[in-house]
Design a protein around this motif. Structure first.
Motif, PDB file in Angstrom:
ATOM      1  N   ARG A  55       0.826  -1.203   0.000  1.00 53.00           N
ATOM      2  CA  ARG A  55       0.000   0.000   0.000  1.00 53.00           C
ATOM      3  C   ARG A  55       0.862   1.256   0.000  1.00 53.00           C
ATOM      4  O   ARG A  55       0.566   2.234  -0.704  1.00 53.00           O
TER       5      ARG A  55
ATOM      6  N   SER B  92       1.062   4.156  -3.024  1.00 54.28           N
ATOM      7  CA  SER B  92       0.479   5.451  -2.658  1.00 54.28           C
ATOM      8  C   SER B  92       0.990   6.547  -3.582  1.00 54.28           C
ATOM      9  O   SER B  92       2.186   6.665  -3.839  1.00 54.28           O
TER      10      SER B  92
ATOM     11  N   SER C  40      -1.439   9.314   2.079  1.00 54.46           N
ATOM     12  CA  SER C  40      -1.713   7.877   1.977  1.00 54.46           C
ATOM     13  C   SER C  40      -0.476   7.065   2.316  1.00 54.46           C
ATOM     14  O   SER C  40      -0.550   6.041   2.987  1.00 54.46           O
ATOM     15  N   ARG C  41       0.677   7.534   1.824  1.00 52.16           N
ATOM     16  CA  ARG C  41       1.931   6.827   2.093  1.00 52.16           C
ATOM     17  C   ARG C  41       2.248   6.856   3.588  1.00 52.16           C
ATOM     18  O   ARG C  41       2.623   5.841   4.173  1.00 52.16           O
TER      19      ARG C  41
ATOM     20  N   ALA D 269      -0.011   4.457   5.395  1.00 47.78           N
ATOM     21  CA  ALA D 269       0.412   3.072   5.149  1.00 47.78           C
ATOM     22  C   ALA D 269       1.683   2.752   5.927  1.00 47.78           C
ATOM     23  O   ALA D 269       1.820   1.648   6.470  1.00 47.78           O
TER      24      ALA D 269
END
Length: 182
Positions: A59, A63, A68-69, A72
């Protein structure tokens, strides 16, 4: 496989020896079976956190934006922590077998101080789950004879279970008492 020695046709003087050998082989067979069960259980216990690590790493790689990264990577870090914790628990379990009790030396220790020290490591995870995490112990030391490493692992397991399985926002109190429970 360990096959018992047949007693058929043996001189009477050898029956006692063969009986002892067969008893030893039976105990050895039980020990080997217990080790196989332990390895199978260990593999099963590690499979879930390792799968989560793989998922979160994928994930993070996929990203497209930094939020988002980052999310994750935080999940990945938490999964690595869970895998390390399971590994630590399995090692403690392996070290606490029946043979370990014969070689273990118990030492005087302050259970209250040990519990406080272990509990301090769980303040962050408790706050992250919006839990009221408290500690109660007498002011004077609660001295016991024990294995600090195993007691540390025991207290960690109790707190981990409480934080994991109580609903978010719950109140959890780690308590040490000098009085025996009724």
């Amino acid at each position: 496989l360990l096959t018992p020695v047949s007693e058929a046709g043996l001189p009477s003087e050898a029956h006692s020896l063969v009986t002892h050998i067969n008893d030893l082989l039976g105990r050895l067979e039980q020990t080997i079976a217990a080790q196989r069960r332990f390895v199978a259980d260990a593999a099963h216990q590690l499979r879930t956190p390792l799968a989560a690590i793989s998922l979160h790493a994928e994930r993070a790689q996929r990203s497209l934006d930094s939020d988002s990264r980052d999310q994750a990577l935080r999940a990945l870090q938490a999964s690595v922590g869970r895998a390390a914790r399971v590994t630590q628990q399995l090692l403690a379990l392996a070290r606490s077998g029946p043979d370990a009790a014969l070689t273990r030396t118990l030492a005087p220790l302050d259970l209250g101080a040990l519990a406080r020290s272990v509990g301090e490591n769980w303040i962050g995870p408790a706050l992250a789950r919006r839990m009221d995490f408290g500690f109660v112990a007498p002011k004077q030391p609660v001295m016991i004879l024990g294995d600090a490493g195993l007691l540390d692992e025991l207290i960690n397991n109790l707190i981990d279970n409480a934080l994991r399985y109580c609903p978010e926002g719950s109140s959890v109190t780690l308590s040490v008492s000098a009085d025996p429970l009724p």
